[in-house]
Write an enzyme that holds these catalytic residues in place. Structure first.
Site, PDB file in Angstrom:
ATOM      1  N   ARG A 173      -0.169   4.427  -0.487  1.00  0.00           N
ATOM      2  CA  ARG A 173      -0.917   5.655  -0.304  1.00  0.00           C
ATOM      3  C   ARG A 173      -0.368   6.484   0.861  1.00  0.00           C
ATOM      4  NH1 ARG A 173      -6.839   3.201   0.150  1.00  0.00           N
ATOM      5  NH2 ARG A 173      -5.601   1.679   1.328  1.00  0.00           N
ATOM      6  N   ASP A 233       0.865  -1.180   0.000  1.00  0.00           N
ATOM      7  CA  ASP A 233       0.000   0.000   0.000  1.00  0.00           C
ATOM      8  C   ASP A 233       0.900   1.228   0.000  1.00  0.00           C
ATOM      9  OD1 ASP A 233      -1.845   2.024   0.378  1.00  0.00           O
ATOM     10  OD2 ASP A 233      -2.965   0.950   1.935  1.00  0.00           O
TER      11      ASP A 233
END
Length: 204
Positions: free
Chosen positions: A136, A134
C-alpha cells in the site's frame, strides 16, 4: 482547496453528496485518479477545511470483510469504529482507499487466502505469490487531505507504517490514536501475525 503546487496531485474531485447512514449523516466526496482508473472516497463529518488535529482514519478497501462480512480479518470492525468515532465528536474524516489486500488486489488476496488455508500466515502468503508483505501507499490519501484543506491529523491506526507514510507525503500527524477492535478465534492468528511481523501496535 487547491494543491500547494509542490507536486502534481494524484487525484481530482469528481462527485460529492450527503450520505445518511446507520452511524449518522456524512458527506461523501469521490476522487478519481488522474493517471489511473480507481476512485477513492473521503467520508467527512463537520467542517474539515482548515482543521488542525483532525481525527481521521486512512482505511484500505476490504470487500470480503466489509461486503461479505468475513471474519478472517478486522477490517469491517475497524471501518465501523472509525465512522462511529468521528460521528461521536461531530468532526473528522475517513479516507477510503481502493487498495484491496494490502495493495495486491482482490483476486490475489483470495489466492493468498488459499495459501493461508495451506498453513502460511498472512505475510508469507503474500511473499509466496511474489508480492511484498504490504504494497500500500498513502500519496493518494495525502492528496485528498490537502484538497480537503486539512492542516494536521490525529490518525486512528495501529500501523506505524501508515503514520510514516502520511508524514513522508507531507501530512503532519500530531498523534496516533490507537484503534483496536475485538479479537476472536477466527482473526487471532491474523492479528498476531500483524503484531509480530508487520509491527502493528495491537495487544493480543
Amino acid at each position: 482547496m487547491s494543491d500547494s503546487g509542490e507536486h502534481k496531485p494524484t487525484v481530482e474531485r469528481y462527485a460529492e453528496a450527503e450520505l445518511p447512514s446507520r452511524f449518522g449523516a456524512f458527506r461523501v466526496v469521490v476522487y478519481r485518479e488522474i493517471d489511473g482508473d480507481k476512485e477513492h472516497l473521503a467520508v467527512t463529518v463537520g467542517d474539515v477545511d482548515g482543521a488542525e488535529d483532525l481525527l481521521i482514519r486512512v482505511h484500505s478497501e476490504c470487500l470480503t470483510g466489509e461486503a461479505l462480512h468475513s471474519i478472517r480479518c478486522d477490517c469491517r470492525d475497524q471501518l465501523d469504529l472509525a465512522l462511529e468515532r468521528i460521528q461521536s465528536i461531530g468532526t473528522g474524516a475517513v479516507i477510503y482507499l481502493r487498495q484491496e489486500g494490502r495493495g495486491i488486489g482482490l483476486g490475489n488476496k483470495i489466492r493468498a487466502y488459499a495459501k493461508q488455508d495451506e498453513g502460511l500466515d498472512t505475510v508469507d502468503a503474500n511473499l509466496a505469490l511474489g508480492f511484498e508483505d504490504d504494497q500500500r501507499g498513502y500519496r493518494v490519501a495525502a492528496d485528498i487531505l490537502r484538497d480537503l484543506g486539512v492542516g494536521s491529523v490525529a490518525l486512528m491506526t495501529n500501523n506505524p507504517r501508515k503514520v510514516q507514510g502520511l508524514e513522508n507525503d507531507g501530512i503532519k500527524v500530531t498523534r496516533r490514536e490507537p484503534h483496536e477492535v475485538e479479537v476472536h478465534d477466527h482473526n487471532r492468528e491474523y492479528l498476531k501475525t500483524k503484531q509480530d511481523r508487520l509491527l502493528s501496535l495491537i495487544h493480543i
